[in-house]
Design a protein around this motif. Structure first.
Motif, PDB file in Angstrom:
ATOM      1  N   ASN A  67     -18.249   4.148  -1.296  1.00 56.64           N
ATOM      2  CA  ASN A  67     -18.609   2.748  -2.077  1.00 56.64           C
ATOM      3  C   ASN A  67     -17.839   1.841  -2.421  1.00 56.64           C
ATOM      4  N   ASP A  68     -16.679   1.915  -1.592  1.00 53.21           N
ATOM      5  CA  ASP A  68     -15.244   1.090  -1.894  1.00 53.21           C
ATOM      6  C   ASP A  68     -15.448  -0.364  -1.591  1.00 53.21           C
ATOM      7  N   LYS A  69     -15.502  -1.308  -2.327  1.00 58.69           N
ATOM      8  CA  LYS A  69     -15.530  -2.661  -1.949  1.00 58.69           C
ATOM      9  C   LYS A  69     -14.202  -3.419  -1.931  1.00 58.69           C
ATOM     10  N   SER A 119     -16.289   4.396  -5.996  1.00 54.31           N
ATOM     11  CA  SER A 119     -15.802   3.144  -5.844  1.00 54.31           C
ATOM     12  C   SER A 119     -14.572   3.184  -5.377  1.00 54.31           C
ATOM     13  N   HIS A 120     -13.583   2.295  -5.533  1.00 57.20           N
ATOM     14  CA  HIS A 120     -12.074   2.244  -5.225  1.00 57.20           C
ATOM     15  C   HIS A 120     -11.251   3.089  -5.827  1.00 57.20           C
ATOM     16  N   VAL A 121     -11.538   3.279  -7.169  1.00 58.13           N
ATOM     17  CA  VAL A 121     -10.906   4.102  -7.882  1.00 58.13           C
ATOM     18  C   VAL A 121     -11.312   5.540  -8.108  1.00 58.13           C
ATOM     19  N   ALA A 122     -11.383   6.196  -7.053  1.00 57.28           N
ATOM     20  CA  ALA A 122     -11.816   7.620  -6.806  1.00 57.28           C
ATOM     21  C   ALA A 122     -11.094   8.429  -7.730  1.00 57.28           C
ATOM     22  N   LYS A 166      -9.344  -5.650   9.307  1.00 56.94           N
ATOM     23  CA  LYS A 166      -9.962  -4.751  10.591  1.00 56.94           C
ATOM     24  C   LYS A 166     -11.352  -4.435  10.570  1.00 56.94           C
ATOM     25  N   PHE A 167     -11.814  -4.083   9.654  1.00 49.76           N
ATOM     26  CA  PHE A 167     -13.140  -3.790   9.528  1.00 49.76           C
ATOM     27  C   PHE A 167     -13.992  -4.570   8.360  1.00 49.76           C
ATOM     28  N   PRO A 168     -15.329  -4.807   8.543  1.00 47.34           N
ATOM     29  CA  PRO A 168     -16.055  -5.566   7.462  1.00 47.34           C
ATOM     30  C   PRO A 168     -16.377  -4.402   6.352  1.00 47.34           C
ATOM     31  N   GLY A 169     -16.753  -5.019   5.539  1.00 48.44           N
ATOM     32  CA  GLY A 169     -17.043  -4.261   4.224  1.00 48.44           C
ATOM     33  C   GLY A 169     -16.181  -4.331   2.812  1.00 48.44           C
ATOM     34  N   SER A 170     -15.018  -5.004   2.928  1.00 51.42           N
ATOM     35  CA  SER A 170     -14.411  -5.253   1.821  1.00 51.42           C
ATOM     36  C   SER A 170     -14.741  -6.615   1.145  1.00 51.42           C
ATOM     37  N   GLU A 171     -14.877  -6.712  -0.236  1.00 50.58           N
ATOM     38  CA  GLU A 171     -14.978  -7.990  -0.805  1.00 50.58           C
ATOM     39  C   GLU A 171     -13.933  -8.474  -1.611  1.00 50.58           C
ATOM     40  N   LEU A 172     -12.554  -8.012  -1.384  1.00 50.66           N
ATOM     41  CA  LEU A 172     -11.322  -8.133  -2.141  1.00 50.66           C
ATOM     42  C   LEU A 172     -10.890  -9.636  -1.795  1.00 50.66           C
ATOM     43  N   GLN A 173     -10.983 -10.040  -0.583  1.00 51.94           N
ATOM     44  CA  GLN A 173     -10.157 -11.412  -0.276  1.00 51.94           C
ATOM     45  C   GLN A 173     -10.826 -12.711  -1.151  1.00 51.94           C
ATOM     46  N   PRO A 174     -11.945 -12.694  -1.000  1.00 44.91           N
ATOM     47  CA  PRO A 174     -12.687 -13.800  -2.052  1.00 44.91           C
ATOM     48  C   PRO A 174     -12.628 -13.920  -3.477  1.00 44.91           C
ATOM     49  N   ALA A 175     -12.204 -12.261  -4.173  1.00 46.50           N
ATOM     50  CA  ALA A 175     -12.154 -11.995  -5.369  1.00 46.50           C
ATOM     51  C   ALA A 175     -10.755 -12.289  -6.025  1.00 46.50           C
TER      52      ALA A 175
END
Length: 334
Positions: free
Chosen positions: A241-243, A267-270, A160-169
């Motif tokens: 700073n969540d990726k 990061s993601h693990v606050a 829904k929004f840009p900023g995540s790098e999860l899918q290609p990882a």
């Protein structure tokens, strides 16, 4: 040899340093009265942390997300226990929103009394459905999490929004179990640190990458059938700073739910990199108030003593006024 008679008592015998004893007595009496009032008014706190009305603190239930397990909450659990909370951190099966929320809902049914239910990442989607219809759940807390509405899935929200790098990882791995076969999703080991936990040490994230628990690909795409945040007050910690989940998605979800929101440089693990902040939010949710630190580190006893100090200061000022008045009368009288 004649002995001199004792000298006459000085005229200010009933004074101390020029201050009439009556004034000092009035000051002391006022201080004592105010101190007694403060102590009587201060709320009692039992040894188990319950309030003067006997109500126990809520149980805090912590639900982990994908690629992780309950150990990610370790630092938060220790802090909550230090503050007298009962804590439950159940395993999240990571097989799908429907399955996992049903399991967590059964855990909630086993807990007596009020509950604060928190979810990290994919765990946010699970708690949104698990809490539906449970009157004991008094607050929902989302930590850099998915917060789907009915008909939305974590996978769908991810784009829904840009900023995540999860899918290609992600790395899909086929599996077979007693119920059939499918694909599990893992984060590639060499991407785990940057995408999932960039503010933890690389030594720590290397271990986490090896021990990660995958989420079922089909389950990650499963749509929510309930959204408890529509009827239960919610809090949200946005990790700037969540990726793994785009921060703008987290902000959108929090605004939509009218959540009490805090943003932190994490990061993601606050809950791992900022356990003090996450614990504070959980304690605030437990108090049901976003307007003040609900159970500040000073505690109720210290606040009562601080109030007592303020009253004692007021008494001292009142006593000073009496002394000044007395001196003025003395001067006027010659």
């Amino acid at each position: 040899m004649a002995v001199s008679p004792p000298s006459a008592a000085p005229s200010n015998r009933r004074r101390i340093s020029g201050i009439p004893l009556t004034a000092l007595r009035r000051t002391g009496a006022l201080t004592l009265a105010l101190a007694t009032t403060a102590l009587c008014a201060a709320p009692a706190v039992a040894a188990d942390g319950s309030g003067s009305d006997g109500r126990a603190k809520p149980t805090v239930v912590l639900v982990h997300g994908a690629f992780a397990d309950a150990s990610g909450w370790n630092d938060v659990v220790e802090r909550l226990q230090h503050h007298g909370y009962n804590v439950v951190a159940p395993p999240n099966p990571l097989r799908g929103v429907g399955n996992d929320s049903t399991y967590v809902a059964s855990v909630l049914e086993s807990i007596e009394g009020p509950i604060v239910l928190a979810g990290h990442s994919y765990g946010g989607a699970v708690i949104s459905q698990a809490a539906a219809g449970n009157p004991n759940v008094k607050a929902l807390v989302y930590i850099s999490a998915f917060m789907p509405d009915v008909g939305e899935s974590p996978a769908g929200l991810s784009g829904k929004f840009p900023g995540s790098e999860l899918q290609p990882a992600l790395r899909p791995v086929p599996y077979t179990d007693a119920h059939g076969s499918g694909s599990d999703l893992y984060i590639k080991n060499d991407k785990f640190h940057s995408v999932f936990a960039a503010d933890l040490s690389t030594a720590q994230t290397k271990v986490m990458a090896v021990e990660q628990r995958p989420v079922a690909a089909a389950g990650f795409a499963e749509k929510a059938t309930a959204a408890a945040w529509k009827t239960i007050p919610s809090w949200f910690v946005v990790a700037k700073n969540d990726k793994a989940i785009a921060p703008d998605l987290e902000r959108f979800e929090a605004r939509r739910a009218k959540s009490r929101t805090i943003e932190i440089n994490s990061s993601h693990v606050a809950m791992m990199s900022h356990p003090d902040t996450v614990t504070k939010v959980l304690r605030e949710a437990a108090s049901g108030s976003a307007d003040r630190p609900a159970l500040a580190a000073t505690g109720t006893r210290t606040k009562a003593l601080a109030g007592l100090g303020g009253l004692a200061s007021a008494a001292l000022l009142a006593g000073t006024a009496l002394v000044v008045t007395s001196r003025k009368r003395r001067s006027a009288g010659g």
